[in-house]
Design an enzyme around this catalytic site. Structure first.
Site, mmCIF file in Angstrom:
data_model
loop_
_atom_site.group_PDB
_atom_site.id
_atom_site.type_symbol
_atom_site.label_atom_id
_atom_site.label_comp_id
_atom_site.label_asym_id
_atom_site.label_seq_id
_atom_site.Cartn_x
_atom_site.Cartn_y
_atom_site.Cartn_z
ATOM 1 N N ASP A 164 0.871 -1.158 0.000
ATOM 2 C CA ASP A 164 0.000 0.000 0.000
ATOM 3 C C ASP A 164 0.918 1.221 0.000
ATOM 4 O O ASP A 164 2.044 1.149 0.512
ATOM 5 C CB ASP A 164 -0.873 -0.015 1.253
ATOM 6 N N ASP A 209 -1.370 -0.817 6.067
ATOM 7 C CA ASP A 209 -1.508 -0.209 7.401
ATOM 8 C C ASP A 209 -2.926 0.227 7.745
ATOM 9 O O ASP A 209 -3.219 0.512 8.901
ATOM 10 C CB ASP A 209 -0.580 1.001 7.521
ATOM 11 N N THR A 244 0.171 4.894 0.980
ATOM 12 C CA THR A 244 0.092 5.854 2.084
ATOM 13 C C THR A 244 0.331 5.183 3.429
ATOM 14 O O THR A 244 -0.351 4.239 3.794
ATOM 15 C CB THR A 244 -1.287 6.544 2.095
#
Length: 546
Positions: free
Chosen positions: A230, A433, A232
Site C-alpha cells: 500500500d 496499514d 500511504t
C-alpha cells in the site's frame, strides 16, 4: 542381553525428557520478554491508607498505586491522578500516551511520568498481555508446511526401521545387530529439530520487535517472489502533512481546514491525522461537535451533516463521482495545478465543491534502499497499490524505482489484484496499514502490518512490525531464509549421522547401547543447536548501489 535392553530403554526415556525440556525452554524464551515479574505492590485501602501487599494477594477492584518508573501489572481504570504511559509492549508506539481519570491502562505498560491510582479490572491470565502470550503459545499450531512435511517424513520412516531390523535378524541371525538397527530412529531427530528451528526463528523475530503469528508465515515470507505495498503510510512516511489548503468558494482556507478537522478527528488514518494536526498547529478549534453522526466509507471518504448541511470529504472518485459534487471548469484548472505534486482531498457541501486540501506524503527515507535489498534477496515483483490519483502514484513510483503500480484502487480491488497475482503462480506478500488494506491482507499468502496500522489491519495481518521502519522487512526475509537453511542443514546432519551409526551397529563395530547413546546424543545436539540465537546472528544484508 537384558542389561543392554535396559540401558537402551533408559537412554530413550532420558532422550524424550531432554527433548521435551529443549522444546519448552525454546518456547519460554519467546514468552519471557512479555512476562510480568512483580513481587509486591502498593494499594490504597478504603480509609485512604497506603499499604504494601504481595502481588499474589492482589484482587479485582483493589485500588492499586502506581508511581513514576513503575510497571503496571494489571488491566484497570484510572480513578485518580494522571500519567504519561509507555504502551510499547501493547501497541509498539514508542511515545508515551497521556492518560487521566476514566482511561484504561494495561498490564505490561510503564508509567514514565506521573502517579495514578488504578482500579483493578483484570489480573493474571485475564489481562491483555497474557492473552498475547497465550496467542504465542497457540501460534505453534500454525505449522509451517515444511514442519508438516517433516513430521510426515518422520512417520513414514518408522516402518522402515522395523523392516531393516527384521531383515538384519533374518540375514545375520544376530539379535544384537538387529537391536542396533532398531535403536537408530531418523524420525526422532527430524520431529525435534524442525519445530525448534521454527520457534527459535519466531523468538529472534520477537526480540527484533517483529510479531509473527505462526511458523508457516515465516516460511511463506522466505519463499515469496512478489511483494505488494500500500502507498500511504507504508511506502510513504507514516505522518503525511498538509501542504496547502485552497478555498474554492466563500469559505476561508482556515474555515475549510477547521471543518475538515472536526470530521476527520474520529478516524485513525494517517491523512486524517495530518489534517487534525494542521488544524491544531493553526489553533483552529471547533469547540463542540459541529456535525451529526459521521459515516466513514472505507477508502473513499466521509459523509456527515455539518451545521445542518450534507458535507462530504474524501477522494475525487468519492466526492465527484459517487456524491456527484459539482466542479466548474475554473475550479478544475486550479486543482490541476496541484495534483502533480500532492494527494488532493476534496471538500464539498450540499453538492458544491468548497475547497481542496493538498497532502504532501513523501516516501520514507529508507524505502528505496529497502526495495533494492528485497530484489537482491529474491523478490522478483514489487507492486504498489494506492487509492491516490495517477499523478501522485506515478511520482512516488518514479522516486522509488517501482515499475508496476496501480492508482485509484478501491479496497475490494486490492484484494482482487492480490488474487489475480496469486492465480499466476506467484507467492504474495502484502504490506499495509489501514482499514482499507484489510481485504488484501487477508487475501495474500502472508501479510504484514506496519507499526501505526489500524487495529483491524493488525488483527488480520500474519506479521506485525513494532518499529516504524521498512528495514524490518529485509530482516524478516533474511531471518526466514536462514530458518529454512537451518532446517535443511539439520536434515543433512540427521541422515549422515544416523546412517553412520546404523552401519557401525550392523557391522558389529559398536554395541546397541553405544548406538543408542550416539543416536540420542546427536539428536539432542542438533536440537540444542537449532535453539541457539547464533544461527540467526548473521543477518547480513546484501550490498547494493542505490
Amino acid at each position: 542381553m537384558y542389561d543392554v535392553s535396559g540401558s537402551i530403554v533408559f537412554l530413550l526415556g532420558l532422550s524424550e525428557i531432554l527433548e521435551e525440556y529443549t522444546v519448552e525452554k525454546t518456547k519460554n524464551s519467546l514468552e519471557n520478554s512479555l512476562m510480568i515479574n512483580i513481587n509486591k505492590v502498593w494499594i490504597q485501602t478504603d480509609d485512604g491508607k497506603e499499604i504494601q501487599i504481595p502481588f499474589t494477594k492482589l484482587k479485582d477492584n483493589d485500588k492499586l498505586i502506581i508511581r513514576t518508573g513503575s510497571l503496571i501489572p494489571v488491566d484497570g481504570t484510572i480513578i485518580s491522578g494522571e500519567a504519561a504511559i509507555n504502551e510499547a509492549t501493547m501497541t509498539g508506539e514508542s511515545l508515551a500516551v497521556h492518560k487521566d481519570k476514566g482511561k484504561t491502562v494495561y498490564a505490561g505498560t510503564t508509567v514514565e511520568d506521573g502517579n495514578i491510582i488504578v482500579n483493578v479490572d483484570a489480573i493474571n491470565e485475564s489481562t491483555r498481555i497474557n492473552q498475547i502470550i497465550e496467542m504465542i503459545k497457540k501460534s505453534e499450531k500454525a505449522k509451517a508446511s515444511i514442519q508438516s512435511k517433516a513430521e510426515k517424513l518422520a512417520d513414514s520412516i518408522v516402518p522402515w526401521n522395523f523392516v531393516i531390523t527384521a531383515l538384519t535378524y533374518l540375514i545375520t541371525g544376530s539379535s544384537i545387530k538387529a537391536i542396533s538397527a532398531l535403536t537408530v530412529d531418523y524420525s526422532c531427530a527430524i520431529k525435534l529439530a524442525t519445530p525448534i528451528a521454527i520457534i527459535s526463528a519466531m523468538r529472534e523475530a520477537s526480540e527484533r520487535e517483529i510479531v509473527v503469528k505462526g511458523g508457516k508465515y515465516l516460511e511463506a515470507f522466505a519463499t515469496a517472489n512478489t511483494i505488494i505495498f500500500d502507498k500511504t503510510g507504508t511506502l510513504t512516511k507514516s505522518s503525511p502533512h498538509v501542504a496547502k489548503v485552497i478555498s474554492l468558494g466563500e469559505l476561508s482556507d482556515d474555515e475549510i481546514l477547521r471543518q475538515a478537522a472536526c470530521i476527520e478527528e474520529h478516524f485513525p488514518h494517517s491523512v486524517a491525522t495530518a489534517i487534525t494536526n494542521e488544524a491544531k498547529k493553526r489553533n483552529l478549534s471547533h469547540g463542540e461537535e459541529l456535525h451529526s453522526e459521521v459515516e466513514y466509507i472505507v477508502a473513499h471518504g466521509i459523509v456527515t451533516t455539518l451545521i445542518g448541511k450534507r458535507t462530504v470529504l474524501g477522494s475525487r472518485h468519492f466526492v465527484v463521482e459517487d456524491e456527484e459534487v459539482e466542479i466548474t471548469k475554473e475550479k478544475q484548472e486550479i486543482i490541476e495545478e496541484h495534483i502533480d505534486k500532492y494527494s488532493v482531498i476534496y471538500f464539498g457541501i450540499d453538492g458544491v465543491l468548497k475547497g481542496i486540501i493538498c497532502i504532501d506524503d513523501p516516501p520514507r527515507d529508507e524505502a528505496k534502499e529497502v526495495l533494492c535489498k528485497l530484489r537482491k534477496l529474491g523478490i522478483d515483483n514489487i507492486i504498489m497499490l494506492t487509492g491516490d490519483s495517477e499523478n501522485a502514484a506515478s511520482t512516488t513510483a518514479e522516486l522509488l524505482g517501482i515499475d508496476e503500480y496501480k492508482s485509484q484502487v478501491l479496497p475490494e480491488d486490492k484484494a482482487h489484484i492480490v488474487e489475480e497475482i496469486k492465480a499466476k503462480g506467484n507467492k504474495v506478500i502484502m504490506v499495509g496499514d489501514g482499514i482499507n488494506d484489510s481485504p488484501a491482507l487477508s487475501a495474500a499468502d502472508v501479510s504484514v502490518a506496519m507499526k501505526d496500522s489500524s487495529d483491524l489491519a493488525r488483527e488480520v495481518a500474519d506479521i506485525t512490525l513494532l518499529r516504524p521502519c521498512l528495514d524490518d522487512l529485509v530482516t524478516i526475509r533474511l531471518l526466514s531464509q536462514q530458518m529454512l537453511d537451518l532446517i535443511n542443514s539439520n536434515y543433512r546432519k540427521i541422515v549422515i549421522f544416523n546412517t553412520l551409526f546404523m552401519l557401525l551397529g550392523l557391522s558389529g563395530v559398536i554395541t546397541p547401547a553405544v548406538t543408542s547413546v550416539l543416536h540420542n546424543g546427536s539428536t539432542m545436539l542438533i536440537g540444542l543447536n537449532s535453539s541457539r540465537s547464533k544461527n540467526f546472528n548473521n543477518l547480513k544484508e546484501p550490498v547494493i548501489d542505490v
